[in-house]
Design an enzyme around this catalytic site. Structure first.
Site, PDB file in Angstrom:
ATOM      1  CD1 TRP A 105      -7.239  -3.598   9.922  1.00  0.00           C
ATOM      2  CD2 TRP A 105      -8.195  -2.298   8.368  1.00  0.00           C
ATOM      3  NE1 TRP A 105      -8.595  -3.570  10.155  1.00  0.00           N
ATOM      4  CE2 TRP A 105      -9.200  -2.790   9.230  1.00  0.00           C
ATOM      5  CE3 TRP A 105      -8.556  -1.465   7.320  1.00  0.00           C
ATOM      6  CZ2 TRP A 105     -10.560  -2.462   9.065  1.00  0.00           C
ATOM      7  CZ3 TRP A 105      -9.908  -1.144   7.146  1.00  0.00           C
ATOM      8  CH2 TRP A 105     -10.884  -1.633   8.014  1.00  0.00           C
ATOM      9  CG  ASP A 175      -3.269   1.698  10.820  1.00  0.00           C
ATOM     10  OD1 ASP A 175      -3.785   2.134  11.868  1.00  0.00           O
ATOM     11  OD2 ASP A 175      -3.917   1.073   9.953  1.00  0.00           O
ATOM     12  CE  LYS A 199     -11.109  -0.720  14.579  1.00  0.00           C
ATOM     13  NZ  LYS A 199     -10.102  -0.534  13.554  1.00  0.00           N
TER      14      LYS A 199
HETATM   15  C1  LIG Z   1     -10.162  -0.361  12.040  1.00  0.00           C
HETATM   16  C2  LIG Z   1      -8.838  -0.172  11.423  1.00  0.00           C
HETATM   17  C3  LIG Z   1      -8.663   0.672  10.309  1.00  0.00           C
HETATM   18  C4  LIG Z   1      -9.810   1.386   9.647  1.00  0.00           C
HETATM   19  O1  LIG Z   1     -10.317   2.366  10.477  1.00  0.00           O
HETATM   20  P1  LIG Z   1     -11.483   3.354  10.039  1.00  0.00           P
HETATM   21  O2  LIG Z   1     -11.442   4.372  11.120  1.00  0.00           O
HETATM   22  O3  LIG Z   1     -12.741   2.545   9.988  1.00  0.00           O
HETATM   23  O4  LIG Z   1     -11.156   3.914   8.709  1.00  0.00           O
HETATM   24  C5  LIG Z   1      -7.395   0.826   9.815  1.00  0.00           C
HETATM   25  N1  LIG Z   1      -6.343   0.190  10.356  1.00  0.00           N
HETATM   26  C6  LIG Z   1      -6.475  -0.628  11.414  1.00  0.00           C
HETATM   27  C7  LIG Z   1      -5.264  -1.294  11.979  1.00  0.00           C
HETATM   28  C8  LIG Z   1      -7.729  -0.837  11.979  1.00  0.00           C
HETATM   29  O5  LIG Z   1      -7.859  -1.642  13.035  1.00  0.00           O
END
Ligand SMILES: *Cc1c(COP(=O)(O)O)cnc(C)c1O
Length: 363
Positions: A105, A175, A199
């Protein structure tokens, strides 16, 4: 009413939600108490929705002790849109942003940032399949960087920061999509935190951004309104129609967390759950953890077996046993057990029993 049996959902996201929250949604879905219509129908300009939004924000502020000079925004486009919004808003002409390349990511975030401005990859563990986090002494930070970007938990590779990297005076952007609110978070040490809800915080459709006011002030007027933190902040996340249902459900999850005792309490449970699973992985060598021991994630537990055939068999038999979603991300293979806040401890115990039995019959 027929309640069908719930299986154990190890998916990485969208992921398991607390049953109590699902039941509350179900109970109130047709008519929100005191409102007389569904959250799916209510105007986002109504007092009823404003209350839902304000309560969700307040719960986040309470849980994470968010200081008053930070905005809490509810946006759309997922964490992936933040890969673009962060540099579009914070990376001015002539400036450089530092990125820690610690997972798939992070790599995506870097690719998007490079479309916007100058990026320095401060460290990368790509050459080691992101099986570990870069160490502090490996970081090559840019003096006066616009910001430093990190990924607090690498959902695909199963690594997680236990302490924040030291970045001097640079604004730290994180993030936190896959470990937000799984443990205490020191908001003051961050300039901006973002996370897709699906998540660990709620259903898909809403992205939470916590941003310090001096960073909001960086947003240029020339940005498209929908991509501007300043526009969303000035309008209290109501510049356009927000994802009302997702915000509502996220608010219920936050209330559930507060009732459980907040972030220190859930952190204890998460530590216990992950420890049980890692102990089983390490027990005999039949299973092999893929993440560096010190960097192991409490949210996404990744492991492999001796052969791909055995892994296929493991997925097949575990699915049949009601343990769903254990197949690893397609880019890395193997197995991944995502065990977010709402994942019940009995599910871990069942997986551990399954793993013992699988080893006994296939070892
Ligand atoms: C799932 C995830 C993303 C992407 O998320 P979306 O909401 O599908 O755009 C980005 N960073 C991390 C760490 C993730 O686990």
């Amino acid at each position: 009413m027929t309640i069908t049996r719930r299986i154990h959902n190890f998916a990485a996201g969208p992921a398991v939600l607390p049953v109590q929250v699902l039941e509350e949604i179900q109970r109130d879905l047709v008519s929100l108490p005191g409102v007389g219509m569904s959250i799916l129908e209510v105007s986002h300009r109504s007092a009823a929705f404003e209350k839902v939004l304000a309560e969700a924000e307040q719960s986040i502020r309470t849980l994470a002790d968010v200081p008053s000079n930070y905005k809490v925004l509810f946006l759309q486009g997922g964490a992936s849109l933040q890969f673009s919004m962060v540099p579009m808003n914070l990376l001015g002409a002539g400036a450089t942003a530092d990125y820690i390349d610690c997972g798939s990511w992070a790599d995506k975030a870097i690719k998007e940032a490079k479309k916007v401005g100058a990026v320095n990859v401060a460290a990368s563990t790509n050459g080691e399949n992101y099986s570990r986090l870069p160490r502090q002494e490996e970081l090559k930070l840019t003096p006066g960087a616009a910001y430093v970007h990190m990924t607090s938990n690498n959902t695909i590779e199963g690594t997680e920061y236990k302490t924040l990297p030291a970045v001097g005076d640079a604004p730290l952007v994180s993030d936190t999509s896959s470990d937000m609110f799984s443990k205490p978070i020191d908001v003051r040490r961050h300039a901006l935190i973002y996370a897709g809800a699906q998540k660990n915080m709620g259903p898909a459709g809403v992205t939470v951004v916590i941003v310090r006011e001096d960073l909001v002030a960086r947003s240029q007027k020339s940005l498209p309104a929908m991509l501007s933190y300043a526009v969303h902040a000035e309008n209290g996340s109501l510049y356009n129609t927000p994802p009302a249902f997702a915000v509502y459900a996220l608010g219920l999850v936050m209330t559930w967390l507060i009732r459980l005792g907040g972030l220190p309490a859930i952190a204890k449970v998460n530590e216990r759950k992950a420890a049980k699973l890692y102990a089983e992985i390490d027990r005999t060598g039949f299973y092999r953890g893929t993440a560096n021991n010190n960097d192991r994630s409490l949210m996404n537990v990744t492991f492999r077996l001796a052969t791909e055939d055995l892994e296929k068999q493991f997925v097949k038999e575990s699915t049949a046993a009601g343990l769903d979603g254990l197949k690893g991300h397609r880019s890395v293979g193997g197995m991944r057990a995502s065990i977010y806040n709402a994942f019940p401890e009995e599910g871990i115990d069942e997986l551990v029993s399954f793993m013992r039995e699988f080893e006994r019959t296939h070892g």
